[in-house]
Design an enzyme around this catalytic site. Structure first.
Site, PDB file in Angstrom:
ATOM      1  N   SER A  63       0.792  -1.239   0.000  1.00  0.00           N
ATOM      2  CA  SER A  63       0.000   0.000   0.000  1.00  0.00           C
ATOM      3  C   SER A  63       0.818   1.279   0.000  1.00  0.00           C
ATOM      4  O   SER A  63       0.249   2.369  -0.129  1.00  0.00           O
ATOM      5  CB  SER A  63      -0.960   0.003   1.199  1.00  0.00           C
ATOM      6  OG  SER A  63      -2.027  -0.883   0.958  1.00  0.00           O
ATOM      7  N   GLY A 307       2.921  -1.088   3.924  1.00  0.00           N
ATOM      8  CA  GLY A 307       2.282  -1.901   2.897  1.00  0.00           C
ATOM      9  C   GLY A 307       2.334  -3.365   3.247  1.00  0.00           C
ATOM     10  O   GLY A 307       3.327  -3.842   3.801  1.00  0.00           O
TER      11      GLY A 307
END
Length: 463
Positions: A63, A307
């Site tokens: 992410s 992420g």
């Protein structure tokens, strides 16, 4: 010896130790101060093959891709082609979700700062073609609205895929092409991949998951999440030094190392401005900007993003005031412990910033009044049932759904929720060394919490 040289020596000595201690198959880390970079690697990329990790290895950044997506969008703002406060429908007339009124009101800015309010963890596979993002957006027509646009924060992968489609539409080319043409090229990146087909050209890591703690991390059954979610972070991969080239651009007023203007100073600053407050949730920032998480510590402000994909975890932190950035990429085990020790040391030594201690549950001395909290809270990827026993103790049971049910046990078991701060409770059973906070927010009109917030706002299921 310079501070950065000392950091380099510390990394070379300690990264292999930390990887071994915390069951992380492989990891790479890099630190930049100004234009200088030091990096280290340890472990293996794949336990089945034993291929060693090097500083040229590429890992998925998950992410953290979202900050790249906002950067692509803000380039369009610089060019006068995009207005972040315009409705998404201005650019995507075909955008539909379950709530038509909300669909007409949701703005580009709300996609960027996770306040659009619709269900966000939807990993629909729409193929591997360049039209996969377009096809994905077309699947959202029945997606439920959790709250009114702009009302609160709830992390939203689907919203970022919609943002990626906005970029595609305005640019007239695929998201992957936008990345390559407008970020990889001007930043001079040589080891960045937007798919498994590209990653295989490099020394690529695979993720590892741990279904059986006694057996330890095992190679994950899939290399990545579905391609349709790439604007949200499903498969972008690179080296830490490439990630730091991106970070340095954001700390240098939008200018790349060779002087190429990638983003305007105005856009860089706008991305770092507070847009919405976030419930206190340990690793997450206390507020969110446009793409960036914002962490306000007593010694200074840090921006960044984390992420996670299938068995890979990535961490990025920037301290623009000091020109310092740190990146860590891992492929399984307990990466949180490695993150905590590396970032804690580096930030302390280079900026004087101390990472806060992880939350610890307090001893419960009296029964909890559970009326506000008891109930079932659900999303497309999980259902959390909160109950109270006769002794007044709160319990939560998680039942994964969708892709997470495929990767996890059907039931994740019960854990006690212990009081922490206000309406935020800590899970007694730690996950990767963290007692995860669970915040009960909102009101259903009967004095009960409307949402159980863990970064995502899972809505109470009506009886």
């Amino acid at each position: 010896m310079s501070k950065l040289s000392e950091i380099n020596d510390w990394l070379q000595e300690n990264l292999p130790r930390l990887v071994a201690e915390h069951g992380v198959p492989g990891a790479t880390a890099a630190v930049t101060v100004g234009d200088e970079v030091v990096e280290a690697a340890a472990g293996v990329l794949n336990k089945n093959t034993g291929v060693e990790t090097t500083t040229d290895s590429v890992f998925q950044i998950g992410s953290i891709t979202k900050v790249w997506t906002v950067t692509l969008a803000m380039q369009l703002v610089d060019e006068g082609l995009l207005d972040v406060d315009a409705p998404v429908r201005d650019y995507l007339p075909e955008f539909k979700i379950g709530d038509e009124d909300a669909a007409t009101k949701i703005t580009v800015r709300q996609l960027m700062c996770h306040t659009s309010g619709f269900e966000g963890d939807l990993f629909t596979d729409t193929g591997t073609g360049d039209d996969c993002v377009e096809k994905y957006v077309a699947t959202l027509h029945e997606t439920p609205q959790l709250f009114a646009p702009g009302e609160r924060f709830s992390y939203n992968n689907a919203g970022y895929t919609v943002l990626g489609r906005v970029i595609e539409t305005v640019r007239g080319k695929s998201y992957d092409e936008c990345l390559r043409d407008h970020l990889f090229a001007p930043l001079g990146l040589t080891h960045a991949a937007t798919s498994a087909y590209e990653a295989i050209m490099f020394r690529a890591a695979v993720g590892h998951i741990t279904p059986d703690p006694e057996a330890g991390p095992q190679v994950a059954p899939l290399w990545s999440l579905v391609r349709s979610n790439i604007p949200a972070g499903s498969m972008l991969a690179m080296r830490p030094r490439d990630l730091l080239a991106f970070a340095r651009m954001h700390m240098n007023g939008g200018v790349a190392a060779d002087g190429t203007k990638v983003l305007s100073p105005v856009a860089v600053e706008a991305m770092q401005q507070i847009q919405v407050e976030v419930p206190k949730l340990a690793l997450m920032g206390d507020t969110w900007g446009l793409g960036w998480e914002l962490f306000h510590y007593p010694q200074g402000t840090v921006i960044g993003h984390d992420g996670g994909t299938i068995g890979q975890s990535a961490f990025l932190r920037l301290v623009p005031e000091h020109g310092v950035a740190v990146a860590l990429l891992t492929n399984g085990g307990n990466p949180i412990e490695v993150y905590q020790q590396i970032f804690g040391h580096v930030l302390r030594e280079l900026t004087g910033i101390e990472l806060p201690a992880r939350p610890e549950p307090a001893e419960v001395t009296e029964p909890v009044d559970g009326e506000r909290y008891v109930g079932t809270y659900a999303s497309s990827v999980g259902e959390r049932e909160v109950t109270q026993d006769e002794a007044g103790r709160l319990w939560m049971e998680l039942v994964p759904k969708g892709i997470f049910a495929e990767l996890s046990p059907k039931r994740a078991g019960k854990t006690e929720l212990l009081p922490w701060e206000g309406d935020t409770f800590l899970a007694f059973e730690p996950m990767l060394g963290i007692h995860m906070p669970h915040a009960f927010v909102g009101d259903d009109g009967q004095g009960r919490a409307l949402f159980l917030h863990t970064g995502r706002a899972d809505r109470r299921v009506a009886l």
